[in-house]
Design an enzyme around this catalytic site. Structure first.
Site, PDB file in Angstrom:
ATOM      1  CG  LEU A  28      -2.067  -1.047   1.179  1.00 15.17           C
ATOM      2  CD1 LEU A  28      -2.854  -1.021   2.478  1.00 15.17           C
ATOM      3  CD2 LEU A  28      -2.992  -0.787   0.005  1.00 15.17           C
ATOM      4  CB  VAL A  29       4.405   1.977   0.845  1.00 17.22           C
ATOM      5  CG1 VAL A  29       5.372   3.144   0.630  1.00 17.22           C
ATOM      6  CG2 VAL A  29       4.389   1.585   2.318  1.00 17.22           C
ATOM      7  CG  ASP A 150      -8.432 -33.822 -23.023  1.00 17.51           C
ATOM      8  OD1 ASP A 150      -7.869 -33.441 -24.056  1.00 17.51           O
ATOM      9  OD2 ASP A 150      -8.243 -33.295 -21.912  1.00 17.51           O
ATOM     10  CE1 TYR A 151      -2.245 -40.394 -23.317  1.00 17.03           C
ATOM     11  CE2 TYR A 151      -0.932 -38.475 -22.720  1.00 17.03           C
ATOM     12  CZ  TYR A 151      -1.085 -39.843 -22.799  1.00 17.03           C
ATOM     13  OH  TYR A 151      -0.079 -40.672 -22.373  1.00 17.03           O
ATOM     14  CG  ASP A 152      -1.808 -34.137 -21.495  1.00 17.31           C
ATOM     15  OD1 ASP A 152      -0.815 -34.694 -21.025  1.00 17.31           O
ATOM     16  OD2 ASP A 152      -1.902 -33.769 -22.684  1.00 17.31           O
TER      17      ASP A 152
END
Length: 348
Positions: A28-29, A150-152
């Protein structure tokens, strides 16, 4: 500790604010300094490890561990022309004055409402169970049955290193049995490169989709079908039967992305770059979870800045950041495959 009124006075009379935090949630500075500099247009030198570095466009961003980089930034800040100081400050002040606590509060509430509504809509969708799929598959006795897997993360657990992502013997046996069923075509969809897909599924007559849809190849059984059509937009096919859905890509974007990937790889222990035929992927699965995610979000922001004029998509994957052509994805490739099979009767 300094009293707040004295601290604000120091903010207001200073020419430069130097923040060199090595790990900071937001900081926040930096915001307080910008709010106090409407008269002097002071320069903000901010560590790249502070959360605020992702949003305060106009600050001089430095690696706080690099002494020479910090000293150069201080010299640049003190020698900066008044017009440039004012231009940078205007960018900073506009952001700080707009993104207030009230703004963030309203944004969070609106996002909660949106997610809640999306969850309600998702809950209303009918659930596809294994029994429903098996019944429909068995009932398809007339036309062609097409399975797209789908593979992965589905056929194989998600792995960072490609050699560890090879399918198990049980998976290969199951795919072989499916591919040998009459009137059945099986496609395996993956983000891996063509060479890995060909090697892993050699000897099994399945169709392959590589690099998230950039390349696909039909199983050999498709050659026995009649009346097939060509895919959309005249894709190119090589001698091995692979169809590329991107006719040409400008290689210059890789020259822009690679140095940025290398920059974050050097600063994020455990991360590495995977160069595919077309795509570029930055992996951070083996990094510190919090720091890796932080770096990935910052990398994505920087990629969006430098690639805004390129027809590319930046994708946040499973512990990855990937850059690939924007016009192609897995859904696009599957539509192309279905288009190729349009001359056959599809029953499943």
């Amino acid at each position: 500790s300094v009293a707040f009124d004295e601290l604000v006075s120091l903010y207001a009379v200073s020419d430069v604010c130097l923040i060199t935090s090595t790990r900071d949630g937001m900081n926040l500075v930096s915001y307080e300094y910008v709010a106090s500099q409407q008269a002097r247009h002071g320069v903000l030198v901010l560590s790249e490890f502070a959360g605020a570095a992702q949003s305060l466009n106009g600050a001089l961003i430095v690696n706080s561990w690099n002494i020479e980089e910090v000293s150069d930034a201080l010299h640049q800040a003190l020698a900066m022309a008044p017009a440039q100081r004012e231009a940078n400050f205007n960018l900073l002040y506009k952001y700080v004055n707009t993104h207030t606590a009230a703004y963030w509060g309203v944004s969070f509430i609106n996002e909660l409402k949106r997610v809640s509504q999306a969850a309600d809509e998702l809950a209303q969708l009918p659930q596809l169970t294994a029994q429903v799929a098996q019944t429909a598959f068995g009932a398809a006795t007339q036309g062609l049955r097409v399975l797209m897997l789908d593979y992965d993360g589905t056929l194989s657990a998600t792995r960072t290193i490609p050699d560890f992502a090879r399918p198990s013997p049980q998976t290969l046996r199951t795919l072989r049995r499916l591919a040998e069923l009459p009137r059945t075509l099986v496609y395996v969809v993956s983000g891996r490169i063509r060479a890995h897909m060909e090697r892993w599924f050699e000897g099994i007559d399945v169709g392959l989709v590589a690099e998230h849809g950039l390349f696909y190849r039909h199983p050999q059984a498709v050659g026995q079908l009649q009346g097939l059509t060509q895919g959309p937009q005249g894709p190119m096919q090589d001698a091995d039967g692979w169809t590329c859905l991107v006719e040409h890509t400008d290689p210059q974007w890789r020259e822009t992305v690679l140095p940025l990937f290398q920059h974050y790889t050097e600063r994020t222990p455990g991360s590495f770059i995977e160069e595919k035929e077309v795509d570029l992927t930055w992996h951070y699965r083996n990094t510190d979870p919090e720091f890796g995610l932080w770096q990935a979000n910052e990398l994505k922001i920087n990629l969006e800045r430098v690639l805004s004029h390129w027809p590319l998509t930046i994708v946040n994957g499973n512990k990855t950041v990937e850059v690939r052509p924007s016009q192609v994805d897995k859904a696009y490739a599957l539509r192309a495959i279905i288009g190729n099979l349009a001359g056959a009767q599809l029953d499943f």
